[in-house]
Design an enzyme around this catalytic site. Structure first.
Site, short mmCIF file in Angstrom:
data_model
loop_
_atom_site.label_atom_id
_atom_site.label_comp_id
_atom_site.label_asym_id
_atom_site.label_seq_id
_atom_site.Cartn_x
_atom_site.Cartn_y
_atom_site.Cartn_z
N LEU A 53 0.80 -1.22 0.00
CA LEU A 53 0.00 0.00 0.00
C LEU A 53 0.84 1.28 0.00
CD1 LEU A 53 -2.83 -1.14 2.43
CD2 LEU A 53 -2.77 -1.26 -0.07
N CYS A 54 2.14 1.15 -0.25
CA CYS A 54 3.01 2.33 -0.34
C CYS A 54 2.95 2.93 -1.73
CB CYS A 54 4.45 1.96 -0.02
SG CYS A 54 4.76 1.76 1.72
N HIS A 55 2.94 4.26 -1.77
CA HIS A 55 2.95 4.97 -3.04
C HIS A 55 4.37 5.01 -3.61
CE1 HIS A 55 -0.68 6.49 -1.08
NE2 HIS A 55 -1.14 6.69 -2.30
N MET A 72 8.36 4.71 5.47
CA MET A 72 8.52 3.32 5.02
C MET A 72 9.78 3.13 4.20
SD MET A 72 6.23 1.77 6.60
CE MET A 72 6.74 0.20 5.96
N GLU A 73 10.16 4.15 3.43
CA GLU A 73 11.39 4.06 2.64
C GLU A 73 12.61 4.02 3.56
OE1 GLU A 73 8.21 5.11 -0.07
OE2 GLU A 73 8.71 5.82 1.92
N ASP A 82 23.57 -11.59 5.23
CA ASP A 82 23.97 -12.41 4.09
C ASP A 82 25.49 -12.48 3.97
OD1 ASP A 82 23.60 -13.90 1.60
OD2 ASP A 82 24.40 -12.07 0.67
#
Length: 160
Positions: free
Chosen positions: A79-81, A115-116, A130
């Site tokens: 739901l992120c733009h 969110m970014e 990793d």
């Protein structure tokens, strides 16, 4: 919380999940800073510090991965733009028990970049794991959180 609750911004009147329409909002400067850490064994911390990790320069690769993660947030979080990011800084620092990660993200757009920034930290952390998993298979990403956000209608916020 029911589906008529005004706090549920991503749910329509019929209870369906929707992406919020931000088209009527005016673009403004937005910034967010997030942080997290990767807890590592002393052997992994030492290997990163001495540059002896077989896969290469852990901190540089983690920073680059974090930048890439921020740029792809809308592809990963449903739901992120998609945003035009104007700046991304990712820092990775070796500390006594692991690696501290911080991401600062900026845009001039219609919605925030929290969110970014969080995605940048998470992807950078996954990259550290990793790269050192052969040395420390028990590595843990922890404390991923927003530290500050600025801009937009809701104004500035800082973690207490």
């Amino acid at each position: 919380m029911g589906r008529d609750d005004p706090a549920l911004t991503h749910v329509d009147a019929d209870g369906r999940v929707v992406m919020v329409d931000v088209g009527a909002k005016s673009p403004s400067e937005r910034r967010a800073v997030a942080a997290g850490r990767v807890q590592l064994s002393p052997a992994a911390v030492s290997a990163i510090g001495t540059g002896s990790v077989a896969k290469g320069d852990v901190l540089t690769v983690a920073r680059i991965a974090g930048i890439g993660g921020a740029k792809r947030t809308s592809e990963l979080i449903p739901l992120c733009h998609p945003l035009r990011l104007t700046g991304i800084d990712v820092e990775a620092t070796v500390v006594a028990d692991g690696v501290e990660l911080t991401a600062s993200v900026r845009t001039h757009d219609r919605t925030g970049v929290e969110m970014e920034a969080l995605t940048a930290v998470a992807v950078a952390g996954l990259t550290v794991i990793d790269m050192v998993k052969a040395i420390d298979p028990a590595a843990v990403i922890t404390d991923v959180r927003v530290l500050t956000k600025a801009g937009g209608a809701s104004g500035d916020w800082a973690r207490p």
